[in-house]
Design a protein around this motif. Sequence first.
Motif, PDB file in Angstrom:
ATOM      1  N   CYS A   1       7.456  -0.182   2.649  1.00 23.65           N
ATOM      2  CA  CYS A   1       6.585  -1.209   2.087  1.00 23.65           C
ATOM      3  C   CYS A   1       6.506  -2.447   2.984  1.00 23.65           C
ATOM      4  O   CYS A   1       5.444  -3.082   3.103  1.00 23.65           O
TER       5      CYS A   1
ATOM      6  N   LEU B   1       3.078  -3.921   4.728  1.00 24.17           N
ATOM      7  CA  LEU B   1       2.660  -5.309   4.573  1.00 24.17           C
ATOM      8  C   LEU B   1       2.383  -5.952   5.920  1.00 24.17           C
ATOM      9  O   LEU B   1       1.365  -6.631   6.114  1.00 24.17           O
TER      10      LEU B   1
ATOM     11  N   CYS C   1       0.307  -5.442   0.027  1.00 20.62           N
ATOM     12  CA  CYS C   1       1.610  -5.689  -0.578  1.00 20.62           C
ATOM     13  C   CYS C   1       1.863  -4.682  -1.691  1.00 20.62           C
ATOM     14  O   CYS C   1       1.128  -4.645  -2.697  1.00 20.62           O
TER      15      CYS C   1
END
Length: 508
Positions: free
Chosen positions: A452, A456, A462
């Motif tokens: 993740c 991002l 996000c």
Amino acid sequence: MSAARMQVLSSRNVRLLSRGRNEVFAGRSGAQRPGGDPRTRSLTCPPLSSSSSPGRALSSLSATRRGLPKEKMSENGIMSRAKVLTIDTMNPTVKKVEYAVRGPIVQRAVELERELSEGMKKPFAEVIKANIGDAHAMGQQPITFFRQVLALCSYPELLSDSTFPEDAKSRACRILQSCGGNSMGSYSASQGIDSVRQDVARYIERRDGGVACDPDNIYLTTGASDGIVTMLKLLVCGEGTTRTGVMIPIPQYPLYSAALAELGAVQINYFLNEEKCWSLDITELQRAVNEARQYCNPRALCIINPGNPTGQVQSRQCIEDVIRFAAKERLFLMADEVYQDNVYAEGCQFHSFKKVLFEMGPEYAETVELASFHSTSKCYMGECGFRGGYMEIINMDDEVKDQLTKLLSVRLCPPVPGQALMDLVVNPPQPGEPSYGSFIKETGQQPDMFYCMKMLEETGICLVPGSGFGQKDGTYHFRMTILPPTDKLKILLNKVKEFHQRFTQQYS
């Protein structure tokens, strides 16, 4: 040749060459060089009689028949000598060396990169090099503490800089005090810096649950590859059917086949069982060694655990079986354990060959010869370029050990920065030290958190890692909210899909 047999060139046989730009040798026929002095003729000696030097017969042979480089005339009339080293006269074992991870495909990849940088159009925008485990080249960030200490060791004036944490400074001072002249630019002992070998020994004892480790059995190396090749050099001997055979797993890391080809050893393949997650089968080892004894002398068994490129992790029972097999067949064990910190699968656990060997009792612990290898290049470190590593030897003959030390002394010492990095890997920040928090954060990140965070940074999207919601051990997820169908949703999903493809190419 005796003086009586030597014939001297007198002034009647030799004409002095005139000075200046025409000061050259003419041909045997006395032909002139354009613009030269017609009186200038070749240097010749009178014919030797049949009773002259026995070397006459040899001198009459062609250069090729005498094994000398053949001369040829260049365009400007100057005789040029053929290359001493050609593809036909070079060491034939080198021509047999192949190294797949840096072969012609990789060379073509470099060419494609250059072509892309020059504006040439391709079906892709970049070349992603997933051919070799070069973590930092693929975007993995170095551990801050490691680089801080290495920077302090390289430039000690930084020790007065208040931005560096105190534990990094104290570690750098300890390393520098172990270096000649308090400088990383000095040679170390051939076996490696004493304090680093002591730290490696303590690390092994912690890893193996208290099994003793003698620093004198630790050899710091230029990456694990250096130690592996050095051990193979000690093992290879014999000719024909007595030539040393070395058992290697197939699939294997190409270092082994390349080194064996260069050393002129016999490669003995044993095949891992793909249907059982690339497991190692003792019956396959037995088949391989029995067949090999028909044409060579099997002397060593190489094990890669965790596996490369297959990724399998051997069970404790399997390791015990391998040790018993090596003892029965009188084989020197070589355990490549550079991926020991890369074990993630549920139910898998790394067991070092040394730990299992010593827990099997004196029958094996005091007899089976073992060399194990580790490196700074893989795992969470990924510091390939520093070329740090070590090997530990067990039950080696004392006289052979002396020869090993001598062999290593020829290359003077492994790179000192690599030795310093190895020290940091085996002796990282401890709880309560200033750098401990950041070190744990950088090395203990969960895969879904890493995924993740990368998404991002690369896409601006996000997401939330699945570990924040709870998930089954060994599985990883992410959570994203889905908006009503809109053009923005389509763009979002396409970006996620593109990122996932890139991510899996880089890290799978």
